[in-house]
Motif scaffolding. Structure first.
Motif: not given
Length: 278
Positions: A143-156
């Protein structure tokens, strides 16, 4: 890489036993949106017990090919792939360790080829699924876009989804590691490492109402351990109790302070698995 009967290439790893061999190899099977990186910490521990370990990424995830025929994203096909992988590796029998969907695959394998399963570990999964957990999976899988601009954003983002299952994990390092296990880099972005189409059957309801008890009953002669996250929202204790009633020799462990699903390196899970393999 291993090529399936329909021409897809699947990513797998073999961890040689790092002690004198003590029994059949171990095949590790991951959950719905995951891949073989889930077992990067667990597999070496099993290898240290004197077991060869095979971890594999199912089609549509990680380093394995995506399937253009989305209807083939189902546990029956995945299980056939894994039995073929064992053939490819010359392995007649293995211990199957399946997390969530991987546990369903293990039960399917018991109906297809029970002689291939030396022992089985079902990690936070059974033949009945709590509607609360299913609803949670439907809320995010595919469901989610699943794209993040950093590993920290992905972790969050991963912590926002999975924090309820690991309430004691307050260190950022745990969530960064979780992100590295479930995401990859792609053209300067961090992306969830699976084809969103894998979740279609779950998101739409799929076969979640199918009676899965016959799959579990097929395991009656297979030594089996059930690992349950104590605060899981997917595997109900009432289901475990019925599993124990149907299979009195079933072994069982609750993993404290963990939901769906344990990584199996937790002290309670690891101790039970080590004893079970011995």
């Amino acid at each position: 890489m291993f090529e399936t009967s329909d021409g897809l290439k699947l990513h797998y790893r073999v961890y040689p036993a790092t002690a004198e061999e003590t029994g059949p190899p171990v095949l590790c099977l991951h959950g719905l949106t995951r891949n073989l990186k889930d077992f990067e910490d667990f597999a070496p521990k099993i290898a240290g017990l004197g077991r060869k370990v095979i971890t594999a990424t199912q089609r549509g995830r990680g380093g394995s090919d995506h399937d253009p025929e989305h209807a083939r994203y189902n546990p029956g096909v995945y299980t056939q792939d894994m039995l073929a992988l064992l053939d490819h590796l010359g392995i007649d029998r293995a211990v199957f360790i399946g997390t969530s969907m991987g546990g369903l695959m293990t039960m399917v394998a018991a109906t297809m080829a029970p002689q291939r399963i030396a022992k089985a570990v079902l990690n936070d999964i059974g033949p009945e699924l709590d509607p609360v957990g299913i609803a949670r999976i439907r809320s995010y899988a595919g469901k989610t876009d699943g794209r993040f601009d950093s590993w920290q954003a992905a972790a969050d983002a991963i912590r926002a989804i999975n924090g309820v299952a690991f309430p004691k994990e307050t260190e950022n390092a745990f969530w960064l590691d979780f992100a590295h296990k479930t995401c990859r880099e792609d053209e300067g972005m961090i992306v969830l490492d699976y084809d969103p189409a894998i979740a279609k059957s779950v998101a739409e309801g799929g076969d979640t109402d199918v009676d899965l008890w016959p799959l579990f009953d097929a395991m009656k002669d297979i030594p089996t351990l059930v690992v349950r996250g104590e605060i899981t929202n997917l595997l109900m204790m009432s289901t475990v109790e019925e599993m124990q009633r149907r299979k009195p020799d079933l072994e069982f462990v609750n993993v404290p302070d963990v939901g769906h699903a344990p990584f199996l390196t937790e002290e309670a899970a690891w101790s039970a698995i080590r004893h079970f393999l011995d």
